[in-house]
Design a protein around this motif. Sequence first.
Motif, mmCIF file in Angstrom:
data_model
loop_
_atom_site.group_PDB
_atom_site.id
_atom_site.type_symbol
_atom_site.label_atom_id
_atom_site.label_comp_id
_atom_site.label_asym_id
_atom_site.label_seq_id
_atom_site.Cartn_x
_atom_site.Cartn_y
_atom_site.Cartn_z
ATOM 1 N N TYR A 33 -2.486 -8.313 -7.713
ATOM 2 C CA TYR A 33 -1.652 -7.448 -6.880
ATOM 3 C C TYR A 33 -2.435 -6.966 -5.666
ATOM 4 O O TYR A 33 -3.647 -6.763 -5.744
ATOM 5 N N HIS A 41 2.049 8.743 0.411
ATOM 6 C CA HIS A 41 2.842 7.580 0.005
ATOM 7 C C HIS A 41 2.401 6.982 -1.321
ATOM 8 O O HIS A 41 3.010 6.051 -1.818
ATOM 9 N N GLY A 42 1.333 7.463 -1.886
ATOM 10 C CA GLY A 42 0.879 6.898 -3.148
ATOM 11 C C GLY A 42 0.460 5.455 -2.984
ATOM 12 O O GLY A 42 -0.061 5.043 -1.941
ATOM 13 N N LEU A 43 0.702 4.672 -4.020
ATOM 14 C CA LEU A 43 0.358 3.252 -4.022
ATOM 15 C C LEU A 43 1.616 2.438 -3.743
ATOM 16 O O LEU A 43 2.609 2.562 -4.450
ATOM 17 N N LEU A 45 3.180 -1.464 -3.228
ATOM 18 C CA LEU A 45 2.916 -2.859 -3.534
ATOM 19 C C LEU A 45 3.286 -3.738 -2.345
ATOM 20 O O LEU A 45 4.418 -3.716 -1.880
ATOM 21 N N TYR A 48 2.230 -9.740 -4.739
ATOM 22 C CA TYR A 48 1.618 -9.960 -6.027
ATOM 23 C C TYR A 48 1.760 -11.439 -6.398
ATOM 24 O O TYR A 48 2.440 -12.205 -5.715
ATOM 25 N N LYS A 57 6.780 -11.333 -2.919
ATOM 26 C CA LYS A 57 6.834 -10.158 -2.053
ATOM 27 C C LYS A 57 6.980 -8.898 -2.891
ATOM 28 O O LYS A 57 7.773 -8.844 -3.834
ATOM 29 N N ASP A 59 7.066 -4.451 -2.313
ATOM 30 C CA ASP A 59 7.986 -3.501 -1.704
ATOM 31 C C ASP A 59 7.825 -3.386 -0.190
ATOM 32 O O ASP A 59 8.762 -3.031 0.509
#
Lengths: 112, 113
Positions: A33, A41-43, A45, A48, A57, A59
């Motif tokens: 990933y 915004h945190g993590l 993606l 992956y 794809k 997010d």
Amino acid sequence: EAAVTQSPRNKVAVTGGKVTLSCNQTNNHNNMYWYRQDTGHGLRLIHYSYGAGSTEKGDIPDGYKASRPSQENFSLILELATPSQTSVYFCASGDLGEDTQYFGPGTRLLVL
Amino acid sequence: QQQVRQSPQSLTVWEGETAILNCSYEDSTFDYFPWYWQFPRESPALLIAIRPVSNKKEDGRFTIFFNKREKKLSLHITDSQPGDSATYFCAASDVGDNSKLIWGLGTSLVVNP
């Protein structure tokens, strides 16, 4: 425990330049990933992969490409870097049937 | 729209107190809920996780309480220590695709000595 390494650890790039972030894992995990982490915004993606030759794809894939040439290696490519892509990028790996994701140390990217 | 929500955004407790971190989710098909912690300038790492077959998971001073009906869970840290100061992320994954996690925005915990 999975060993995930990332290179470079720090990178300064110019707007419009090409940037390649590399990730290597040595525990033969199928899944890999790429995330970016920004304050508030945190993590998130980006892309992956389920194995060599596959990329999916996440997010927020716009502006990024991914490449999985082998089980061990997963690259994130910024063809035309922009200042909005300044962030900390984390690579992670995980195995089929095992839910834990193991993170690399991160790459700090600054796009000027 | 955030599918996994965490509260509070930040929390400060004194050493020895119990810290309670909250998490809620929307999708009833989520069936795996890990908590990751991240220390400053380090990468996230798995702390503890739970599946809906249980309503409680304990690991030392860390306990997850899970309420499937209300789609809520909480992480309780008893006897908090300054070394517990970190950002805690709640995440979730869907049944049949545990490889992809949906992440909350995190709770920043500070434990004062």
